[in-house]
Scaffold this motif. Structure first.
Motif, PDB file in Angstrom:
ATOM      1  N   GLY A 112      -7.504   5.069  -4.470  1.00 51.86           N
ATOM      2  CA  GLY A 112      -8.566   5.763  -3.769  1.00 51.86           C
ATOM      3  C   GLY A 112      -8.890   7.071  -4.457  1.00 51.86           C
ATOM      4  O   GLY A 112      -8.248   7.449  -5.444  1.00 51.86           O
ATOM      5  N   LYS A 113      -9.879   7.776  -3.921  1.00 50.11           N
ATOM      6  CA  LYS A 113     -10.331   9.024  -4.549  1.00 50.11           C
ATOM      7  C   LYS A 113      -9.625  10.261  -4.017  1.00 50.11           C
ATOM      8  O   LYS A 113      -9.761  11.341  -4.583  1.00 50.11           O
ATOM      9  CB  LYS A 113     -11.841   9.162  -4.381  1.00 50.11           C
ATOM     10  CG  LYS A 113     -12.621   8.089  -5.127  1.00 50.11           C
ATOM     11  CD  LYS A 113     -14.123   8.289  -4.985  1.00 50.11           C
ATOM     12  CE  LYS A 113     -14.876   7.215  -5.779  1.00 50.11           C
ATOM     13  NZ  LYS A 113     -16.346   7.383  -5.664  1.00 50.11           N
ATOM     14  N   GLY A 114      -8.903  10.106  -2.923  1.00 50.18           N
ATOM     15  CA  GLY A 114      -8.091  11.209  -2.444  1.00 50.18           C
ATOM     16  C   GLY A 114      -8.653  11.943  -1.251  1.00 50.18           C
ATOM     17  O   GLY A 114      -9.857  11.913  -0.985  1.00 50.18           O
ATOM     18  N   ALA A 115      -7.756  12.603  -0.539  1.00 50.98           N
ATOM     19  CA  ALA A 115      -8.110  13.454   0.596  1.00 50.98           C
ATOM     20  C   ALA A 115      -7.244  14.699   0.524  1.00 50.98           C
ATOM     21  O   ALA A 115      -6.034  14.605   0.302  1.00 50.98           O
ATOM     22  CB  ALA A 115      -7.881  12.734   1.918  1.00 50.98           C
ATOM     23  N   GLY A 131       4.653   9.418  -5.817  1.00 43.12           N
ATOM     24  CA  GLY A 131       4.597   8.514  -4.688  1.00 43.12           C
ATOM     25  C   GLY A 131       5.478   9.022  -3.564  1.00 43.12           C
ATOM     26  O   GLY A 131       6.621   9.422  -3.799  1.00 43.12           O
ATOM     27  N   ILE A 132       4.962   9.018  -2.334  1.00 43.26           N
ATOM     28  CA  ILE A 132       5.731   9.562  -1.223  1.00 43.26           C
ATOM     29  C   ILE A 132       6.040   8.529  -0.149  1.00 43.26           C
ATOM     30  O   ILE A 132       7.002   8.713   0.609  1.00 43.26           O
ATOM     31  CB  ILE A 132       5.024  10.770  -0.582  1.00 43.26           C
ATOM     32  CG1 ILE A 132       3.635  10.389  -0.066  1.00 43.26           C
ATOM     33  CG2 ILE A 132       4.959  11.931  -1.556  1.00 43.26           C
ATOM     34  CD1 ILE A 132       2.983  11.470   0.778  1.00 43.26           C
ATOM     35  N   ALA A 133       5.280   7.471  -0.035  1.00 41.47           N
ATOM     36  CA  ALA A 133       5.535   6.465   0.983  1.00 41.47           C
ATOM     37  C   ALA A 133       4.865   5.166   0.571  1.00 41.47           C
ATOM     38  O   ALA A 133       3.847   5.178  -0.115  1.00 41.47           O
ATOM     39  CB  ALA A 133       5.009   6.913   2.344  1.00 41.47           C
ATOM     40  N   CYS A 157      -4.261   7.039  -1.597  1.00 40.38           N
ATOM     41  CA  CYS A 157      -3.636   5.755  -1.326  1.00 40.38           C
ATOM     42  C   CYS A 157      -3.890   4.836  -2.514  1.00 40.38           C
ATOM     43  O   CYS A 157      -4.857   5.007  -3.263  1.00 40.38           O
ATOM     44  CB  CYS A 157      -4.117   5.139  -0.019  1.00 40.38           C
ATOM     45  SG  CYS A 157      -5.806   4.577   0.019  1.00 40.38           S
ATOM     46  N   ALA A 158      -2.983   3.887  -2.671  1.00 42.29           N
ATOM     47  CA  ALA A 158      -3.034   2.966  -3.802  1.00 42.29           C
ATOM     48  C   ALA A 158      -2.492   1.615  -3.360  1.00 42.29           C
ATOM     49  O   ALA A 158      -1.722   1.530  -2.402  1.00 42.29           O
ATOM     50  CB  ALA A 158      -2.219   3.501  -4.977  1.00 42.29           C
ATOM     51  N   ILE A 183       0.845  -1.187   0.000  1.00 38.92           N
ATOM     52  CA  ILE A 183       0.000   0.000   0.000  1.00 38.92           C
ATOM     53  C   ILE A 183       0.882   1.239   0.000  1.00 38.92           C
ATOM     54  O   ILE A 183       1.859   1.319   0.762  1.00 38.92           O
ATOM     55  CB  ILE A 183      -0.936   0.038   1.217  1.00 38.92           C
ATOM     56  CG1 ILE A 183      -1.740  -1.262   1.324  1.00 38.92           C
ATOM     57  CG2 ILE A 183      -1.859   1.255   1.137  1.00 38.92           C
ATOM     58  CD1 ILE A 183      -2.708  -1.495   0.186  1.00 38.92           C
ATOM     59  N   ALA A 184       0.546   2.176  -0.864  1.00 42.17           N
ATOM     60  CA  ALA A 184       1.359   3.377  -1.007  1.00 42.17           C
ATOM     61  C   ALA A 184       0.501   4.628  -0.888  1.00 42.17           C
ATOM     62  O   ALA A 184      -0.709   4.596  -1.122  1.00 42.17           O
ATOM     63  CB  ALA A 184       2.070   3.370  -2.352  1.00 42.17           C
TER      64      ALA A 184
END
Length: 130
Positions: free
Chosen positions: A121-124, A47-49, A96-97, A34-35
Motif C-alpha cells: 500500500g501507499k501508507g498512512a 515489519g511489525i505485525a 500494509c503489504a 497480510i502484514a
C-alpha cells in the motif's frame, strides 16, 4: 488491479489508541498473508505485525507485542491493526503489504517479512505526541 489501501492514521497523544485498516482488492485474499510495516523518519522500514488467517498464524515485532493487535475480516478483505498505549517512538508511516502463502517459508516470520511481500500500500501517517 491490485490495491492495498490504508486508512485510520492520524495524530494522537501518548497513551492513546488508533486503529488502522487495510482494504485489499485485485488478488485472492485468502491465498495471502497480510502484514503491517512502519517507517519512521530517517529509519528503515520494518515489519511489525502479520496475519495468515487461513493458517491461524500471527506474528508481532517485540516492540509492539502486548500493545498492537492484528486481525483479519476475510468477508471484507480487510486487515485491522489496533494500536494501544501508543508512544512517541511509534510515530511513522504505516504500510500494509501482502505476501503469497505458498512458499518454502512462513510469510509471518522475520524472514518472511523481509523477503516475502508481493504487494504494498501507499501508507498512512501516524503521529504520537508526547
Amino acid at each position: 488491479e491490485v490495491q492495498l489501501v490504508e486508512s485510520g492514521g492520524g495524530e494522537v497523544q501518548a497513551g492513546g489508541s488508533l486503529r488502522l485498516s487495510c482494504a485489499a482488492s485485485g488478488f485472492a485474499f485468502d491465498d495471502y498473508a497480510i502484514a503491517w510495516f512502519r517507517q519512521a523518519p530517517g529509519k528503515e522500514r520494518v515489519g511489525i505485525a502479520c496475519i495468515s488467517a487461513q493458517e491461524g498464524i500471527t506474528y508481532y515485532r517485540d516492540s509492539v507485542k502486548g500493545r498492537f493487535t492484528i486481525a483479519s475480516d476475510n468477508a471484507k478483505n480487510t486487515v485491522l491493526l489496533q494500536m494501544n498505549s501508543l508512544e512517541p517512538d511509534d510515530t511513522a508511516n504505516y504500510y500494509c503489504a501482502a505476501g503469497e502463502r505458498v512458499r518454502g517459508f512462513d510469510i509471518c516470520s522475520a524472514y518472511g517479512l523481509q523477503y516475502g511481500m508481493d504487494y504494498w500500500g501507499k501508507g498512512a501517517l501516524v503521529t504520537v505526541s508526547a
